[in-house]
Design an enzyme around this catalytic site. Structure first.
Site, short mmCIF file in Angstrom:
data_model
loop_
_atom_site.label_atom_id
_atom_site.label_comp_id
_atom_site.label_asym_id
_atom_site.label_seq_id
_atom_site.Cartn_x
_atom_site.Cartn_y
_atom_site.Cartn_z
N HIS A 40 -40.32 22.12 -10.93
CA HIS A 40 -41.33 22.96 -10.29
C HIS A 40 -41.48 22.55 -8.83
O HIS A 40 -41.36 21.36 -8.50
CB HIS A 40 -42.67 22.83 -11.02
CG HIS A 40 -43.67 23.84 -10.56
ND1 HIS A 40 -44.38 23.68 -9.41
CD2 HIS A 40 -44.04 25.04 -11.07
CE1 HIS A 40 -45.17 24.74 -9.23
NE2 HIS A 40 -44.97 25.58 -10.23
N GLY A 69 -48.95 30.80 -13.19
CA GLY A 69 -49.84 29.67 -12.94
C GLY A 69 -51.29 30.09 -13.09
O GLY A 69 -51.83 30.20 -14.19
N SER A 110 -47.77 33.98 -8.06
CA SER A 110 -48.87 34.96 -8.02
C SER A 110 -48.63 36.18 -8.90
O SER A 110 -48.95 37.31 -8.51
CB SER A 110 -49.18 35.37 -6.57
OG SER A 110 -49.62 34.24 -5.83
N GLY A 168 -49.51 30.37 -5.96
CA GLY A 168 -50.93 30.07 -5.76
C GLY A 168 -51.51 30.68 -4.49
O GLY A 168 -52.62 30.35 -4.08
N GLU A 184 -39.12 30.91 -8.29
CA GLU A 184 -40.50 30.89 -7.80
C GLU A 184 -40.49 30.61 -6.29
O GLU A 184 -40.42 29.45 -5.87
CB GLU A 184 -41.30 29.79 -8.48
CG GLU A 184 -41.42 29.93 -9.98
CD GLU A 184 -42.62 29.16 -10.52
OE1 GLU A 184 -43.48 29.78 -11.15
OE2 GLU A 184 -42.71 27.95 -10.27
N ASN A 233 -48.23 28.28 -16.96
CA ASN A 233 -48.17 26.91 -16.45
C ASN A 233 -49.59 26.52 -16.06
O ASN A 233 -50.08 26.93 -15.01
CB ASN A 233 -47.22 26.88 -15.24
CG ASN A 233 -47.21 25.52 -14.57
OD1 ASN A 233 -47.74 24.54 -15.09
ND2 ASN A 233 -46.59 25.46 -13.39
N TRP A 234 -50.23 25.73 -16.93
CA TRP A 234 -51.64 25.39 -16.68
C TRP A 234 -51.78 24.35 -15.56
O TRP A 234 -52.87 24.08 -15.11
CB TRP A 234 -52.27 24.84 -17.96
CG TRP A 234 -52.47 25.85 -19.05
CD1 TRP A 234 -52.06 27.16 -19.06
CD2 TRP A 234 -53.13 25.64 -20.31
NE1 TRP A 234 -52.44 27.77 -20.23
CE2 TRP A 234 -53.09 26.86 -21.02
CE3 TRP A 234 -53.75 24.54 -20.92
CZ2 TRP A 234 -53.65 27.00 -22.30
CZ3 TRP A 234 -54.30 24.68 -22.18
CH2 TRP A 234 -54.25 25.90 -22.86
N LYS A 235 -50.68 23.73 -15.17
CA LYS A 235 -50.71 22.65 -14.15
C LYS A 235 -51.74 21.60 -14.58
O LYS A 235 -51.93 21.39 -15.77
CB LYS A 235 -50.98 23.24 -12.76
CG LYS A 235 -50.02 24.42 -12.45
CD LYS A 235 -50.02 24.82 -11.02
CE LYS A 235 -49.05 25.99 -10.84
NZ LYS A 235 -48.90 26.41 -9.46
N GLU A 288 -43.93 22.05 -7.03
CA GLU A 288 -44.93 20.99 -6.80
C GLU A 288 -44.35 19.62 -7.14
O GLU A 288 -44.69 18.62 -6.50
CB GLU A 288 -46.20 21.29 -7.61
CG GLU A 288 -46.96 22.46 -7.02
CD GLU A 288 -47.70 23.33 -8.00
OE1 GLU A 288 -47.97 22.89 -9.14
OE2 GLU A 288 -48.03 24.49 -7.64
P1 PGA Z 1 -49.16 30.96 -9.56
O1 PGA Z 1 -48.22 29.73 -9.96
O2 PGA Z 1 -48.97 32.01 -10.62
O3 PGA Z 1 -50.56 30.41 -9.54
O4 PGA Z 1 -48.71 31.44 -8.22
C1 PGA Z 1 -46.96 29.91 -10.50
C2 PGA Z 1 -46.33 28.58 -10.77
O5 PGA Z 1 -46.54 27.65 -9.98
O6 PGA Z 1 -45.61 28.39 -11.78
#
Ligand code: PGA
Length: 253
Positions: free
Chosen positions: A97, A236, A215, A175, A169, A9-11, A99
């Site tokens: 997600h 991510g 993470s 993150g 998640e 997931n490049w966001k 976010e």
């Molecule tokens: P992260 O993000 O691996 O940077 O913790 C995972 C995600 O939000 O899908």
């Protein structure tokens, strides 16, 4: 048998040139080093989807979007529909997600509609669920995640639910560098699978891939993916570095 999946997931990261460079690196390393048959997905920002897809060509790596509208078309400035993604042959879309839930107010009712829109156009939703830290500290994480799954997915019939990929998640692990322990991950994945089994039956529940996200790194991927009910990862930060991402893919086995 359910699939092993590693999705990056490049966001909202990378310029076009950086996206192309990252794709080229991942392509090369996967071709040279990955011997397992995990499904590999790059969930890029919308503007890069077609470029990355064309760059991947007929390679085994697939592309995915990070969101889609619940509507098929119309006066919704700035939105992207599942119909548009389908017209570009994008097979996957991340939905719900944390976010999106946190910054864009997406709730279970809306996500049920987004799931329907994605399925209506033949996309595979990667549906995310997971609890914030305060909920885990109150020991209400299981209740909350079950509610998230039920609200967004349980209107589906058995044929439709099997088209969904679920990603657990925990928000406190996203993150932050704080990964769930294997015990915490396995516990929740088993809870979700039991919940699916109670509603749709054991056979259906066994067919649904449940990914862990939060993470995931090269040094913890292997042990997380070894858990009985963890079928891969949604990655991510580490998916933005080709070497780390490919090491994580190798961790599937
Ligand atoms: P992260 O993000 O691996 O940077 O913790 C995972 C995600 O939000 O899908």
């Amino acid at each position: 048998m359910r699939k092993k999946i590693v999705a990056g997931n490049w966001k909202m990261n990378k310029t076009l040139a950086e996206a192309q460079a990252l794709t080229a690196e991942v392509l090369g390393m996967v071709a040279d080093e990955v011997t397992n048959d995990a499904v590999i997905i790059l969930c890029t920002p919308f503007p890069f989807l077609l470029t990355v897809k064309n760059q991947l060509g007929t390679n085994r790596i697939a592309v995915g979007a990070q969101n889609c509208s619940e509507h098929d078309s119309g006066a919704y400035t700035g939105e992207v529909s599942a119909a548009m993604l389908k017209s570009m042959n994008i097979p996957y879309v991340i939905l719900g997600h944390s976010e999106r839930r946190q910054y864009f107010g997406e709730d279970g009712q809306l996500l049920a509609k987004k799931v329907d829109a994605a399925l209506r156009h033949g996309l595979t939703p990667i549906f995310c669920c997971g609890e914030p830290l305060d909920v885990r500290e109150k020991n209400q994480h299981i209740e909350l995640v079950k509610k998230q799954v039920e609200e967004a997915l349980f209107h589906l019939d058995a044929a439709a639910i099997q088209k969904i990929v679920i990603a657990y998640e925990p928000v406190w692990a996203i993150g932050t560098g704080k990964t769930a322990t294997t015990a915490q991950a396995q516990e929740m994945h088993a809870v979700i699978r039991q919940q699916l089994a109670a509603k749709y039956g054991h056979t259906v529940a066994q067919e649904i891939s449940i990914l862990y996200g939060g993470s995931v790194k090269p040094d913890n991927a292997k042990e997380l993916f070894a858990c009985a009910d963890v079928d891969g990862g949604l990655v991510g930060g580490a998916s933005l570095k080709s070497r780390d991402f490919v090491e994580i893919i190798k961790g599937v086995g």
